[in-house]
Write a protein that holds these residues in place. Structure first.
Motif, PDB file in Angstrom:
ATOM      1  N   GLU A 755      60.281  36.076  33.659  1.00  9.96           N
ATOM      2  CA  GLU A 755      59.611  35.121  34.539  1.00  9.96           C
ATOM      3  C   GLU A 755      58.642  35.848  35.493  1.00  9.96           C
ATOM      4  O   GLU A 755      57.518  35.399  35.722  1.00  9.96           O
ATOM      5  CB  GLU A 755      60.647  34.345  35.341  1.00  9.96           C
ATOM      6  N   PHE A 756      59.114  36.969  36.071  1.00  5.26           N
ATOM      7  CA  PHE A 756      58.227  37.732  36.957  1.00  5.26           C
ATOM      8  C   PHE A 756      56.974  38.182  36.230  1.00  5.26           C
ATOM      9  O   PHE A 756      55.856  38.111  36.752  1.00  5.26           O
ATOM     10  CB  PHE A 756      58.964  38.952  37.507  1.00  5.26           C
ATOM     11  N   ALA A 757      57.165  38.667  35.037  1.00  2.00           N
ATOM     12  CA  ALA A 757      56.009  39.152  34.274  1.00  2.00           C
ATOM     13  C   ALA A 757      55.034  38.009  34.021  1.00  2.00           C
ATOM     14  O   ALA A 757      53.820  38.190  34.078  1.00  2.00           O
ATOM     15  CB  ALA A 757      56.491  39.761  32.945  1.00  2.00           C
ATOM     16  N   HIS A 758      55.571  36.805  33.768  1.00  2.00           N
ATOM     17  CA  HIS A 758      54.703  35.661  33.513  1.00  2.00           C
ATOM     18  C   HIS A 758      53.911  35.292  34.772  1.00  2.00           C
ATOM     19  O   HIS A 758      52.700  35.032  34.719  1.00  2.00           O
ATOM     20  CB  HIS A 758      55.549  34.469  33.048  1.00  2.00           C
ATOM     21  N   ILE A 759      54.612  35.282  35.921  1.00  2.00           N
ATOM     22  CA  ILE A 759      53.925  34.912  37.170  1.00  2.00           C
ATOM     23  C   ILE A 759      52.845  35.931  37.506  1.00  2.00           C
ATOM     24  O   ILE A 759      51.724  35.566  37.878  1.00  2.00           O
ATOM     25  CB  ILE A 759      54.949  34.793  38.324  1.00  2.00           C
ATOM     26  N   VAL A 760      53.200  37.192  37.395  1.00  3.62           N
ATOM     27  CA  VAL A 760      52.222  38.229  37.746  1.00  3.62           C
ATOM     28  C   VAL A 760      51.025  38.165  36.811  1.00  3.62           C
ATOM     29  O   VAL A 760      49.870  38.320  37.232  1.00  3.62           O
ATOM     30  CB  VAL A 760      52.883  39.623  37.692  1.00  3.62           C
ATOM     31  N   SER A 761      51.267  37.941  35.525  1.00  5.90           N
ATOM     32  CA  SER A 761      50.173  38.005  34.541  1.00  5.90           C
ATOM     33  C   SER A 761      49.336  36.737  34.525  1.00  5.90           C
ATOM     34  O   SER A 761      48.211  36.774  34.038  1.00  5.90           O
ATOM     35  CB  SER A 761      50.736  38.273  33.145  1.00  5.90           C
ATOM     36  N   HIS A 762      49.878  35.615  35.049  1.00  6.21           N
ATOM     37  CA  HIS A 762      49.113  34.372  34.958  1.00  6.21           C
ATOM     38  C   HIS A 762      48.810  33.780  36.337  1.00  6.21           C
ATOM     39  O   HIS A 762      47.641  33.718  36.740  1.00  6.21           O
ATOM     40  CB  HIS A 762      49.881  33.345  34.108  1.00  6.21           C
ATOM     41  N   PRO A 767      44.078  33.433  41.246  1.00  6.97           N
ATOM     42  CA  PRO A 767      43.399  33.519  42.572  1.00  6.97           C
ATOM     43  C   PRO A 767      42.784  34.885  42.811  1.00  6.97           C
ATOM     44  O   PRO A 767      41.789  35.004  43.536  1.00  6.97           O
ATOM     45  CB  PRO A 767      44.533  33.213  43.560  1.00  6.97           C
ATOM     46  N   LEU A 768      43.382  35.921  42.233  1.00  5.55           N
ATOM     47  CA  LEU A 768      42.796  37.240  42.397  1.00  5.55           C
ATOM     48  C   LEU A 768      41.414  37.284  41.761  1.00  5.55           C
ATOM     49  O   LEU A 768      40.455  37.844  42.327  1.00  5.55           O
ATOM     50  CB  LEU A 768      43.719  38.299  41.778  1.00  5.55           C
ATOM     51  N   SER A 769      41.268  36.704  40.616  1.00  4.44           N
ATOM     52  CA  SER A 769      39.959  36.683  39.945  1.00  4.44           C
ATOM     53  C   SER A 769      38.947  35.889  40.752  1.00  4.44           C
ATOM     54  O   SER A 769      37.777  36.267  40.875  1.00  4.44           O
ATOM     55  CB  SER A 769      40.121  36.062  38.535  1.00  4.44           C
ATOM     56  N   HIS A 774      34.117  35.703  44.363  1.00  2.00           N
ATOM     57  CA  HIS A 774      33.429  35.257  45.578  1.00  2.00           C
ATOM     58  C   HIS A 774      33.099  36.439  46.470  1.00  2.00           C
ATOM     59  O   HIS A 774      32.090  36.413  47.208  1.00  2.00           O
ATOM     60  CB  HIS A 774      34.310  34.252  46.343  1.00  2.00           C
ATOM     61  N   LEU A 775      33.910  37.503  46.462  1.00  2.08           N
ATOM     62  CA  LEU A 775      33.611  38.674  47.277  1.00  2.08           C
ATOM     63  C   LEU A 775      32.338  39.349  46.791  1.00  2.08           C
ATOM     64  O   LEU A 775      31.498  39.773  47.584  1.00  2.08           O
ATOM     65  CB  LEU A 775      34.800  39.667  47.223  1.00  2.08           C
ATOM     66  N   SER A 776      32.162  39.405  45.516  1.00  2.35           N
ATOM     67  CA  SER A 776      30.946  39.981  44.944  1.00  2.35           C
ATOM     68  C   SER A 776      29.733  39.150  45.318  1.00  2.35           C
ATOM     69  O   SER A 776      28.668  39.668  45.670  1.00  2.35           O
ATOM     70  CB  SER A 776      31.098  40.065  43.421  1.00  2.35           C
ATOM     71  N   SER A 793      41.628  32.200  48.567  1.00  2.07           N
ATOM     72  CA  SER A 793      42.296  32.829  47.417  1.00  2.07           C
ATOM     73  C   SER A 793      43.342  33.816  47.878  1.00  2.07           C
ATOM     74  O   SER A 793      44.439  33.899  47.320  1.00  2.07           O
ATOM     75  CB  SER A 793      41.255  33.537  46.526  1.00  2.07           C
ATOM     76  N   LEU A 794      42.990  34.578  48.974  1.00  2.00           N
ATOM     77  CA  LEU A 794      43.978  35.533  49.471  1.00  2.00           C
ATOM     78  C   LEU A 794      45.186  34.811  50.041  1.00  2.00           C
ATOM     79  O   LEU A 794      46.337  35.266  49.905  1.00  2.00           O
ATOM     80  CB  LEU A 794      43.329  36.426  50.545  1.00  2.00           C
TER      81      LEU A 794
END
Length: 970
Positions: A755-762, A767-769, A774-776, A793-794
């Motif tokens: 489950e952790f791997a799924h949350i981190v990967s998806h 929001p990180l993307s 937007h920062l760029s 996003s942060l």
């Protein structure tokens, strides 16, 4: 040509199928010189003959002309033959009536009839159109026959051709006599046949004096019959042979009628007959004799067929016989009634003598008593196996009749039984046909006897096998090997009829006698090395042996010299069974099969003994282990279907909390099995008890009540007797509760990692993307909106990280628990959640064992979920149930189709979360070994029902089944 010169014959052929037969018969005939003219030669000859009709130069015989022409078909009557003055004889399968213009020929003969030479001589005497024949030239009274005479010859041939139509001897006699009277113009003629020693008249002229029977040696008639030669008597008064019974007869002819009688023509005047009439009479008698032979053959054939038909009908009675005595009697009766045989009987061989088993039509005064097996024709028939026909016993050296009344006999062997014989007081009473029919009858007797014996053998074998099964059933009740071996010998004596037998058992490479027949001498058996004798070979090879003759078996080492034959059967790898006899060939394959059947049962019983011995040894080992085994152990015994405790070890007392004095003699299930245990569970006590009562051993996982509550065990049960019902045994309980919990925790941790791997990967990546993008853009444009988007996003990422940390903390295993009041913890959690206008009803006490901070997190997530989905004014209720507690609200509730999915990670029906709130709730519950389900509350909202670890352990895995959920909170 002088009277002694041979008759010269010109044979003209046409490539007919019978040419070779005609040519061969002429070449072999005495007094005949033949020259053959074939189709190729005939063409040239016919050309040369066209210029001269008075002589034939080309086809003539060497030194002179031919005396007669023989053609093999009407087409061979070539121009030169037709123009010549030679007599012509047609030798063809065609009858006279089937030939066009039969007057062209002076004689007719069939290729196979044997009368061609007679026809040639006849044609020479009676024919000659332009000049006399050769025989006519040698006599002074030669004359040219008239047209009337030629017509007479044609009529003669036509009438003789009709004889073939006669169907009975009487009809033939009548027709033959009519031809002699009407065609040959014999006024007074007589036809007689021999019956016994007398000539019996069968046809005679009406105007002739009455004929009476005469002896076969009387006068010219007797001489004719005796010599087989014809007689032409010009004057009876001057003949030394003639002995006329009437003085009115002066001359006559006498012609043999085959081998059955004589034909005579008589006249009152002397020299009334000539050679031509004699030859015509001879030709007539040949035709008549051949026809009579054919009629008799057909009559005999019909008679034989009738006999065969009646014989087959009689055999229906034979095949229905059920015993040999009845079979033999029916056989002799059939021989007398169907085959018309005289006195007949069946003799069987018993103890070296022929014994009469059945007789039919016994003639008074005839002696058919018992005789030695080598006596006369009877003995020769039996010993040689060949049938014998005796026409005249007085003249046959093979015979030795027991009565002078016997004159003829036939004798047929009955294989393996004896002889069938028929006797007659008359000579020549039997012929080859009678012998053939008797052999056919005996063949049916032999086949039926084989069937009777086979059926009797099958019945006896079936009865023996039935008795053998009954006997072997008694062997199963033996309690020891010695008792078993004694029983084997008794069964072999009483049922298999083995007079002397014994059982030997292998011990230290020796076969030691363990049981012997009651009548056997003390030294009837001895110990033998396994490499010695027939017994040793039987034991080492594992194959049964038949010893038909001890003296012919080199490896035989009999214990006593009078033993002449025997059988030897292996008893598995245990020993040998042997039966012996003082006579040779006393045993056969059937005896071996029965002995093997007996020993097969013995082997099974011995296998049972071995299994029981092994089981007892194992039971002893288990008893020793029982006291020292570190796990809880109980010795039990089924009484009326209940497992009653007979003994427990100290570990059992410690684990289950019952002293031996308390539980011994009680039903163990009543103490360690929960009352509400699922009877359908394969590891349930009723199912396990049934298997144990069937004598099965068990190894399975189960849940039982202990002094510390329900726990998981690995149950290993060993009955004392495999395969028996209501047996006793031992049960060992190995505690695997902690191992089970560790396995469950490990499984949950693995799920959480995924489950952790799924949350981190998806969820965290999205929001990180957005923030990076937007920062760029903000760097390029300096847009405030882009910075605000990065900030949102942060913030989203921060929320996700908090949820992820909560999920991680929720999934940790609860190692420390304390008794708590869940209602108090719920009220504390309510104060730490933004609940706006929502209300909480958590009155009363809900005792649980739990980790307080983890339980508070469970309630916080439930309250937050209620406010989020049911509204800011939602009412929440927390209360107890029999299984644990519940948390309910009055909101819109959860759709039935979503109730299984709401606890899944990532499932959400709204809001900005990542769908982990309720998933955290289930994770915290499982970390406490609780279970949770969702249903509808009394107000129609959502209701979360928790079954605590105590209830879970009591109810098993079915605790999450909605059917087991209490509805007190409704």
């Amino acid at each position: 040509m002088t009277p002694s010169s041979p008759v010269r014959v010109l044979l003209v052929t046409t490539d007919s199928p019978h040419d070779a037969t005609v040519e061969s018969s002429l070449a072999d005939a005495s007094g005949i010189s033949v020259r053959t003219l074939r189709p190729g030669d005939a063409a040239a000859s016919s050309t040369a003959a066209a210029s001269s009709t008075s002589s034939v130069s080309s086809p003539s015989m060497e030194g002179d002309d031919a005396d007669c022409v023989v053609v093999t078909s009407p087409e061979a009557l070539s121009p030169f033959v037709a123009a010549s003055s030679l007599p012509v004889v047609l030798c063809s399968p065609l009858t006279q009536t089937a030939v066009d213009a039969p007057e062209r020929f002076d004689g007719y003969a069939a290729p196979e009839a044997g009368d061609l030479v007679g026809q040639i001589r006849w044609a020479i005497r009676t024919a000659g159109d332009g000049r006399p024949s050769a025989l006519a030239r040698s006599t002074s009274d030669a004359r040219r026959p008239s047209d009337d005479h030629r017509a007479r010859i044609v009529r003669f041939h036509e009438r003789t051709a009709t004889l073939i139509g006669a169907s009975t001897p009487e009809e033939l006699y009548e027709w033959t006599h009519a031809i002699a009277e009407e065609v040959l113009a014999f006024d007074n003629c007589y036809l007689g046949v021999v019956e016994g020693d007398t000539f019996v008249p069968v046809a005679a002229s009406e105007q002739s004096p009455a004929h009476r029977p005469l002896p076969v040696d009387h006068g010219v008639m007797g001489a004719t019959y005796r010599t087989g030669q014809s007689f032409l008597v010009d004057d009876f008064h001057d003949s030394d042979v003639a002995d006329p019974i009437y003085d009115t007869y002066r001359s006559g002819i006498s012609v043999p009628f085959g081998d059955v009688g004589v034909f005579q023509a008589l006249a009152a005047e002397p020299a009334a007959f000539d050679e031509v009439e004699l030859e015509l009479a001879e030709l007539l008698m040949r035709y008549a004799a051949e026809t009579l032979s054919r009629i008799r053959s057909e009559t005999e054939l019909r008679r034989s067929r009738r006999k065969v038909a009646r014989l087959h009908e009689a055999t229906a009675d034979l095949v229905g016989c059920t015993n040999e005595s009845g079979l033999y009697q029916r056989a002799v009766d059939a021989a007398a009634e169907v085959l018309d045989l005289d006195t007949c009987y069946v003799r069987s061989v018993e103890n070296g003598r022929f014994v009469v088993r059945a007789v039919s039509n016994p003639t008074p005064g005839w002696d058919i008593d018992d005789v030695p097996v080598d006596h006369g024709v009877t003995g020769q028939t039996y010993l040689s196996g060949e049938s014998t026909l005796v026409s005249e016993m007085d003249a046959d050296d093979r015979t030795d009749p027991t009565s002078d009344a016997y004159r003829s006999a036939l004798s047929v062997p009955i294989p393996d039984v004896g002889v069938f014989q028929a006797l007659s007081g008359s000579p020549n009473a039997f012929d080859d046909h009678d012998l053939e029919f008797a052999e056919t009858l005996v063949s049916y007797v032999t086949a039926t006897r084989s069937r009777i014996r086979s059926e009797r053998a099958v019945r006896e074998r079936r009865e023996t096998i039935t008795r053998l099964h009954d006997g072997t059933a008694r062997l199963t009740s033996a309690h020891s090997r010695d008792e078993l071996y004694d029983g084997v010998v008794t069964v072999a004596e009483e049922i298999l009829q083995f007079d002397t037998c014994y059982v030997a058992e292998e011990e230290a490479d020796y076969l030691i006698p363990r049981a012997m027949s009651s009548e056997a001498p003390a030294d009837g058996a001895r110990p033998m090395h396994v490499s010695e004798g027939v017994a040793g070979r039987t034991f080492t090879t594992g194959e049964s042996q038949i010893i038909r003759a001890v003296e012919e078996t080199p490896e035989a080492r009999p214990a006593r010299p009078e033993y002449r034959s025997g059988i030897s059967v292996p008893i598995g790898n245990v020993g040998v069974f042997q039966a012996v006899s003082s006579g040779p060939e006393a045993f056969d394959e059937a005896d071996v099969e029965l002995a093997e059947l007996l020993i097969a049962h013995v082997t099974e019983v011995l296998s049972t003994f071995s299994a029981e011995e092994e089981l007892r040894a194992e039971r002893d080992r288990l008893s020793a282990l029982f006291e020292n085994v570190p796990d809880a152990a109980v010795a039990y015994e089924f009484v009326d279907g209940e497992p009653i405790v007979r003994r427990v070890n100290s570990a059992f007392e410690e684990v289950f909390g019952y002293d031996a004095d308390v539980i011994v003699g009680e039903n163990v299930d009543e103490y360690i099995v929960a009352d509400d245990a699922d009877a359908g569970d394969p590891s349930s006590a009723p199912r396990l008890n049934q298997q144990l009562q069937d004598g099965e051993s068990l190894r399975c996982e189960c849940r039982r009540l202990t002094a510390d509550g329900p726990r998981e065990f690995l149950l290993h049960v060993v009955p004392l007797a495999i395969g028996e019902t209501n047996v006793a045994g031992y049960a060992i309980y190995t505690d695997i509760t902690e191992r089970t919990r560790r396995e469950k925790r490990l499984a949950r941790q693995n799920e959480q990692l995924e489950e952790f791997a799924h949350i981190v990967s998806h969820d965290l990546r999205n929001p990180l993307s957005v923030a990076v993008g937007h920062l760029s853009l903000a760097r390029e444009t300096g847009s405030e909106e882009s910075f605000e988007a990065v900030e949102r996003s942060l913030g989203r990422m921060d929320d996700l990280i908090d949820d992820l940390l909560s999920l991680a903390r929720a999934g940790r295993t609860v190692d420390e628990r304390t008794p708590l009041d869940a209602a108090t913890v719920a009220r504390s959690a309510w104060r730490s959640v933004e609940t706006a206008d929502a209300t909480l009803d958590a009155d009363g006490s809900i005792p649980v064992d739990a980790n307080e901070s983890r339980l508070r997190g469970l309630f916080e997530n439930l309250f937050r979920n209620a406010v989020e989905h049911a509204g800011e004014s939602v009412s929440v209720t927390v209360g107890p149930t029999e299984e644990g507690f519940f948390v309910a609200d009055d909101g819109p509730g959860v759709d039935p189709e979503d109730r299984e999915r709401v606890f899944e990670q990532g499932f959400s029906t709204g809001g900005d979360g990542i769908g982990v709130g309720l998933h955290i709730v289930r994770t915290i519950a499982e970390a406490h070994d609780w279970s949770v389900t969702v249903c509808e509350s009394h107000e129609g909202g959502a209701c979360f029902h928790f079954v605590t670890d105590e209830a879970n352990e009591m109810r098993g895995d079915d605790s999450t089944d909605p059917d087991h959920i209490s509805t007190e909170f409704d």
